[in-house]
Design a protein around this motif. Structure first.
Motif, PDB file in Angstrom:
ATOM      1  N   THR A 154      -9.393  48.520 -55.381  1.00  0.00           N
ATOM      2  CA  THR A 154      -9.086  49.940 -55.627  1.00  0.00           C
ATOM      3  C   THR A 154      -9.690  50.421 -56.943  1.00  0.00           C
ATOM      4  O   THR A 154      -9.576  51.589 -57.288  1.00  0.00           O
ATOM      5  CB  THR A 154      -7.561  50.173 -55.658  1.00  0.00           C
ATOM      6  OG1 THR A 154      -6.977  49.343 -56.661  1.00  0.00           O
ATOM      7  CG2 THR A 154      -6.940  49.863 -54.304  1.00  0.00           C
ATOM      8  N   THR A 155     -10.336  49.511 -57.677  1.00  0.00           N
ATOM      9  CA  THR A 155     -11.098  49.876 -58.871  1.00  0.00           C
ATOM     10  C   THR A 155     -12.489  49.284 -58.721  1.00  0.00           C
ATOM     11  O   THR A 155     -12.680  48.292 -58.004  1.00  0.00           O
ATOM     12  CB  THR A 155     -10.454  49.315 -60.157  1.00  0.00           C
ATOM     13  OG1 THR A 155     -10.533  47.876 -60.139  1.00  0.00           O
ATOM     14  CG2 THR A 155      -9.000  49.761 -60.284  1.00  0.00           C
ATOM     15  N   GLN A 156     -13.451  49.862 -59.399  1.00  0.00           N
ATOM     16  CA  GLN A 156     -14.812  49.344 -59.312  1.00  0.00           C
ATOM     17  C   GLN A 156     -14.889  47.894 -59.788  1.00  0.00           C
ATOM     18  O   GLN A 156     -15.599  47.068 -59.212  1.00  0.00           O
ATOM     19  CB  GLN A 156     -15.774  50.225 -60.132  1.00  0.00           C
ATOM     20  CG  GLN A 156     -17.220  49.757 -60.162  1.00  0.00           C
ATOM     21  CD  GLN A 156     -17.882  49.716 -58.797  1.00  0.00           C
ATOM     22  OE1 GLN A 156     -17.485  50.413 -57.875  1.00  0.00           O
ATOM     23  NE2 GLN A 156     -18.904  48.885 -58.657  1.00  0.00           N
ATOM     24  N   GLU A 157     -14.114  47.560 -60.786  1.00  0.00           N
ATOM     25  CA  GLU A 157     -14.133  46.207 -61.334  1.00  0.00           C
ATOM     26  C   GLU A 157     -13.685  45.174 -60.306  1.00  0.00           C
ATOM     27  O   GLU A 157     -14.356  44.153 -60.094  1.00  0.00           O
ATOM     28  CB  GLU A 157     -13.253  46.120 -62.584  1.00  0.00           C
ATOM     29  CG  GLU A 157     -13.253  44.744 -63.227  1.00  0.00           C
ATOM     30  CD  GLU A 157     -12.339  44.665 -64.441  1.00  0.00           C
ATOM     31  OE1 GLU A 157     -12.355  43.614 -65.117  1.00  0.00           O
ATOM     32  OE2 GLU A 157     -11.607  45.635 -64.710  1.00  0.00           O
ATOM     33  N   SER A 158     -12.552  45.413 -59.666  1.00  0.00           N
ATOM     34  CA  SER A 158     -12.051  44.441 -58.685  1.00  0.00           C
ATOM     35  C   SER A 158     -12.903  44.461 -57.415  1.00  0.00           C
ATOM     36  O   SER A 158     -13.148  43.414 -56.810  1.00  0.00           O
ATOM     37  CB  SER A 158     -10.583  44.732 -58.343  1.00  0.00           C
ATOM     38  OG  SER A 158     -10.441  46.009 -57.748  1.00  0.00           O
ATOM     39  N   TYR A 159     -13.368  45.636 -57.019  1.00  0.00           N
ATOM     40  CA  TYR A 159     -14.198  45.764 -55.819  1.00  0.00           C
ATOM     41  C   TYR A 159     -15.490  44.953 -55.960  1.00  0.00           C
ATOM     42  O   TYR A 159     -15.856  44.174 -55.092  1.00  0.00           O
ATOM     43  CB  TYR A 159     -14.513  47.238 -55.552  1.00  0.00           C
ATOM     44  CG  TYR A 159     -15.462  47.455 -54.391  1.00  0.00           C
ATOM     45  CD1 TYR A 159     -15.022  47.342 -53.070  1.00  0.00           C
ATOM     46  CD2 TYR A 159     -16.808  47.760 -54.613  1.00  0.00           C
ATOM     47  CE1 TYR A 159     -15.894  47.527 -52.001  1.00  0.00           C
ATOM     48  CE2 TYR A 159     -17.685  47.953 -53.555  1.00  0.00           C
ATOM     49  CZ  TYR A 159     -17.221  47.839 -52.249  1.00  0.00           C
ATOM     50  OH  TYR A 159     -18.095  48.005 -51.195  1.00  0.00           O
ATOM     51  N   GLN A 160     -16.179  45.118 -57.072  1.00  0.00           N
ATOM     52  CA  GLN A 160     -17.471  44.457 -57.249  1.00  0.00           C
ATOM     53  C   GLN A 160     -17.348  42.981 -57.611  1.00  0.00           C
ATOM     54  O   GLN A 160     -18.339  42.257 -57.610  1.00  0.00           O
ATOM     55  CB  GLN A 160     -18.299  45.177 -58.313  1.00  0.00           C
ATOM     56  CG  GLN A 160     -17.779  45.020 -59.733  1.00  0.00           C
ATOM     57  CD  GLN A 160     -18.624  45.783 -60.739  1.00  0.00           C
ATOM     58  OE1 GLN A 160     -19.555  46.505 -60.378  1.00  0.00           O
ATOM     59  NE2 GLN A 160     -18.298  45.638 -62.024  1.00  0.00           N
ATOM     60  N   SER A 161     -16.131  42.503 -57.862  1.00  0.00           N
ATOM     61  CA  SER A 161     -15.966  41.076 -58.128  1.00  0.00           C
ATOM     62  C   SER A 161     -16.287  40.253 -56.891  1.00  0.00           C
ATOM     63  O   SER A 161     -16.687  39.089 -56.992  1.00  0.00           O
ATOM     64  CB  SER A 161     -14.536  40.784 -58.599  1.00  0.00           C
ATOM     65  OG  SER A 161     -13.600  40.992 -57.554  1.00  0.00           O
ATOM     66  N   TYR A 162     -16.124  40.861 -55.714  1.00  0.00           N
ATOM     67  CA  TYR A 162     -16.542  40.194 -54.478  1.00  0.00           C
ATOM     68  C   TYR A 162     -17.709  40.938 -53.826  1.00  0.00           C
ATOM     69  O   TYR A 162     -18.705  40.326 -53.449  1.00  0.00           O
ATOM     70  CB  TYR A 162     -15.381  40.069 -53.488  1.00  0.00           C
ATOM     71  CG  TYR A 162     -15.808  39.340 -52.236  1.00  0.00           C
ATOM     72  CD1 TYR A 162     -16.078  37.978 -52.275  1.00  0.00           C
ATOM     73  CD2 TYR A 162     -15.995  40.019 -51.031  1.00  0.00           C
ATOM     74  CE1 TYR A 162     -16.521  37.299 -51.146  1.00  0.00           C
ATOM     75  CE2 TYR A 162     -16.430  39.349 -49.901  1.00  0.00           C
ATOM     76  CZ  TYR A 162     -16.697  37.992 -49.959  1.00  0.00           C
ATOM     77  OH  TYR A 162     -17.143  37.327 -48.842  1.00  0.00           O
ATOM     78  N   ARG A 163     -17.586  42.258 -53.700  1.00  0.00           N
ATOM     79  CA  ARG A 163     -18.656  43.057 -53.088  1.00  0.00           C
ATOM     80  C   ARG A 163     -19.737  43.303 -54.148  1.00  0.00           C
ATOM     81  O   ARG A 163     -19.920  44.427 -54.645  1.00  0.00           O
ATOM     82  CB  ARG A 163     -18.100  44.380 -52.564  1.00  0.00           C
ATOM     83  CG  ARG A 163     -17.036  44.209 -51.482  1.00  0.00           C
ATOM     84  CD  ARG A 163     -17.612  43.782 -50.164  1.00  0.00           C
ATOM     85  NE  ARG A 163     -16.575  43.409 -49.203  1.00  0.00           N
ATOM     86  CZ  ARG A 163     -16.804  42.989 -47.966  1.00  0.00           C
ATOM     87  NH1 ARG A 163     -18.053  42.881 -47.546  1.00  0.00           N
ATOM     88  NH2 ARG A 163     -15.818  42.657 -47.175  1.00  0.00           N
ATOM     89  N   ILE A 164     -20.450  42.227 -54.469  1.00  0.00           N
ATOM     90  CA  ILE A 164     -21.431  42.278 -55.559  1.00  0.00           C
ATOM     91  C   ILE A 164     -22.582  43.222 -55.187  1.00  0.00           C
ATOM     92  O   ILE A 164     -23.193  43.089 -54.126  1.00  0.00           O
ATOM     93  CB  ILE A 164     -21.955  40.866 -55.873  1.00  0.00           C
ATOM     94  CG1 ILE A 164     -20.794  39.998 -56.372  1.00  0.00           C
ATOM     95  CG2 ILE A 164     -23.081  40.915 -56.911  1.00  0.00           C
ATOM     96  CD1 ILE A 164     -21.149  38.538 -56.532  1.00  0.00           C
ATOM     97  N   GLY A 165     -22.846  44.173 -56.077  1.00  0.00           N
ATOM     98  CA  GLY A 165     -23.868  45.176 -55.815  1.00  0.00           C
ATOM     99  C   GLY A 165     -23.326  46.423 -55.142  1.00  0.00           C
ATOM    100  O   GLY A 165     -24.074  47.364 -54.869  1.00  0.00           O
ATOM    101  N   GLY A 166     -22.015  46.433 -54.895  1.00  0.00           N
ATOM    102  CA  GLY A 166     -21.403  47.556 -54.200  1.00  0.00           C
ATOM    103  C   GLY A 166     -20.877  48.625 -55.126  1.00  0.00           C
ATOM    104  O   GLY A 166     -20.659  48.399 -56.317  1.00  0.00           O
ATOM    105  N   ASP A 167     -20.672  49.808 -54.545  1.00  0.00           N
ATOM    106  CA  ASP A 167     -20.187  50.965 -55.289  1.00  0.00           C
ATOM    107  C   ASP A 167     -18.964  51.521 -54.567  1.00  0.00           C
ATOM    108  O   ASP A 167     -19.081  52.084 -53.469  1.00  0.00           O
ATOM    109  CB  ASP A 167     -21.295  52.020 -55.368  1.00  0.00           C
ATOM    110  CG  ASP A 167     -20.921  53.234 -56.209  1.00  0.00           C
ATOM    111  OD1 ASP A 167     -19.710  53.478 -56.410  1.00  0.00           O
ATOM    112  OD2 ASP A 167     -21.829  53.965 -56.632  1.00  0.00           O
ATOM    113  N   LEU A 168     -17.797  51.359 -55.159  1.00  0.00           N
ATOM    114  CA  LEU A 168     -16.553  51.795 -54.528  1.00  0.00           C
ATOM    115  C   LEU A 168     -16.558  53.282 -54.212  1.00  0.00           C
ATOM    116  O   LEU A 168     -16.054  53.713 -53.178  1.00  0.00           O
ATOM    117  CB  LEU A 168     -15.359  51.449 -55.416  1.00  0.00           C
ATOM    118  CG  LEU A 168     -13.981  51.885 -54.900  1.00  0.00           C
ATOM    119  CD1 LEU A 168     -13.667  51.246 -53.555  1.00  0.00           C
ATOM    120  CD2 LEU A 168     -12.900  51.544 -55.931  1.00  0.00           C
ATOM    121  N   GLN A 169     -17.158  54.089 -55.064  1.00  0.00           N
ATOM    122  CA  GLN A 169     -17.174  55.527 -54.829  1.00  0.00           C
ATOM    123  C   GLN A 169     -17.962  55.871 -53.566  1.00  0.00           C
ATOM    124  O   GLN A 169     -17.600  56.796 -52.832  1.00  0.00           O
ATOM    125  CB  GLN A 169     -17.776  56.269 -56.031  1.00  0.00           C
ATOM    126  CG  GLN A 169     -17.587  57.784 -55.981  1.00  0.00           C
ATOM    127  CD  GLN A 169     -16.125  58.188 -55.864  1.00  0.00           C
ATOM    128  OE1 GLN A 169     -15.277  57.739 -56.640  1.00  0.00           O
ATOM    129  NE2 GLN A 169     -15.806  59.042 -54.886  1.00  0.00           N
TER     130      GLN A 169
END
Length: 337
Positions: A154-169
Motif C-alpha cells: 500500500t506504499t511504494q516502499e513495500s510494493y517495490q520490495s517485491y515488485r521490483i521496477g514497479g510503480d504503485l501509482q
C-alpha cells in the motif's frame, strides 16, 4: 466471487460441458480408487501463456529473474485460435496467464475477445502497468470476465520490495481506468480483484489493502500466501505471522503445510499450455520441465490421452513427494485467506 460473477460463470455452462465435467470427475475418483489413471473427459479449464516477457523483476518469479531454461516468446494469435477451436466445446474456463505480463502481447485482447465469443469464461492476472485509458476500455470491450490485479503493497516502499521496477501509482491509476470504463460502458465485467500476496515486508498492510480496495471500488480483495522457492532454511520473505504463511517452522527448518495427499485433481481437470505449444501438468511447472506433448505436433486430445500423461498421473497416484514440482505445491493449503 460475488453473486454477479457466479451468475456470469453459470452462463458459460452448456449441456456438453456438464457431461464432460461429469466424465472428468468420475475418472478422477475411479483413478484414486483403483490407483490406475483413467481419463474419461477433456479438461474443464486450461491456462494459456500469452508471453514469458515481463516489465518487472520479481525475485520469486522466473520471468522477473529472466531465469528460464526454456525458450521465451509470444503466443501467436493464429495458433491460439487453433487451440480454442479444438477445445471450446468442452472447456468453460480459460486462464490467460502462466508466466509473464499478458498485456505485453500486442494481440492479447483480441485473443480474449475470440475466447469470449466462444462463450468461455476468461480470466487473467496483470501487474496493471499497461492499463492506460485505451487499454482499459479495450479490456472491458473484449469481454474479459475476471481481472486479477497484483498489488502487493500500500506504499511504494513495500510494493517495490517485491515488485521490483514497479510503480504503485500506475497500478492504482490502471485500476481506476478499468472501473471507469466498466461504469461508462455499463458492463458487469470484468470482475476486478485486488490480489495481495503476503510477504514479511508487507504483512502489516493487510487491513490497509482492504481499505484501499474498498475506497477504489474493486469487486473483491484477495489476500494470498506467497510461494517461496528456497524456504527450507528460512527466508526473509516468509511472514512472521504464521497465518499468512504456507510454511511451518520445525526446529531450525521450514516445511510446507501441504500434507501431500495422493493424486491431484488438477491432473484430471486442467492443464497449462506454454506460448509455443507445450502442454505441461500445471502452473507449478514454471520452466516447463515436464512436457507431455506439443500442440504444434499433435492434437490436444492425442496429448491428453498419451502415454506420457498416463505415466505422470500414475506417479501422482503413487507418491507426490517424488515429483519436484509437487514438493512446493499449495494443493490442500488455504492459499487465499
Amino acid at each position: 466471487m460475488n453473486i454477479a460473477d457466479k451468475k456470469n460463470l453459470v452462463f458459460k455452462v452448456t449441456f456438453r460441458r456438464v457431461i464432460n465435467a461429469g466424465k472428468v470427475l468420475a475418472g478422477y475418483y475411479f483413478s484414486k480408487w483403483t490407483k490406475k489413471p483413467y481419463q474419461w473427459g477433456m479438461p474443464v479449464s486450461i491456462a494459456i501463456e500469452p508471453t514469458t516477457s515481463c516489465n518487472l523483476r520479481c525475485p520469486e518469479c522466473p520471468s522477473g529473474l529472466r531465469s528460464f531454461s526454456r525458450p521465451t516468446g509470444m503466443l501467436e494469435e493464429s495458433f491460439f485460435r487453433k487451440i480454442i477451436d479444438e477445445l471450446y466445446k468442452d472447456i468453460f474456463y480459460l486462464t490467460f496467464y502462466f508466466q509473464g505480463e499478458p498485456y505485453l502481447n500486442p494481440k492479447f485482447l483480441e485473443m480474449v475477445k475470440y475466447a469470449s465469443e466462444k462463450n468461455i469464461y476468461t480470466a487473467t492476472s496483470t501487474n496493471a502497468h499497461y492499463l492506460d485509458d485505451a487499454n482499459a476500455k479495450a479490456t472491458v470491450e473484449s469481454g474479459l470476465d475476471r481481472l486479477i490485479i497484483s498489488v502487493d503493497g500500500t506504499t511504494q516502499e513495500s510494493y517495490q520490495s517485491y515488485r521490483i521496477g514497479g510503480d504503485l501509482q500506475k497500478v492504482i491509476d490502471g485500476t481506476k481506468n478499468i472501473l471507469k470504463w466498466k461504469k461508462e460502458l455499463r458492463s458487469k465485467t470484468p470482475h476486478v480483484i485486488f490480489q495481495f500476496v503476503v510477504f514479511r515486508q508487507n504483512e502489516n498492510e493487510v487491513e490497509e489493502i482492504k481499505k484501499l480496495g474498498k475506497q477504489l471500488g474493486v469487486d473483491e480483495v484477495k489476500i494470498k500466501t506467497a510461494q517461496i522457492y528456497d524456504y527450507t532454511q528460512g527466508n526473509d520473505r516468509i511472514p512472521i505471522n504464521e497465518k499468512f504463511s504456507r510454511y511451518k517452522k520445525t526446529n531450525s527448518q521450514f516445511s510446507i503445510l501441504n500434507s501431500q495427499l495422493l493424486g491431484c485433481w488438477k491432473m484430471w481437470n486442467s492443464c497449462v499450455i506454454t506460448w509455443d505449444g507445450n502442454v505441461v501438468p500445471c502452473c507449478f511447472d514454471k520452466d516447463a520441465k515436464h512436457q507431455l506433448g506439443n500442440l504444434q505436433e499433435k492434437t490436444f486430445k492425442e496429448i491428453w490421452q498419451n502415454d506420457s500423461y498416463k505415466k505422470f498421473r500414475t506417479s501422482l497416484l503413487k507418491s507426490r513427494k517424488e515429483i519436484d514440482i509437487c514438493r512446493n505445491c499449495s494443493e490442500g493449503i488455504n492459499v487465499f485467506l
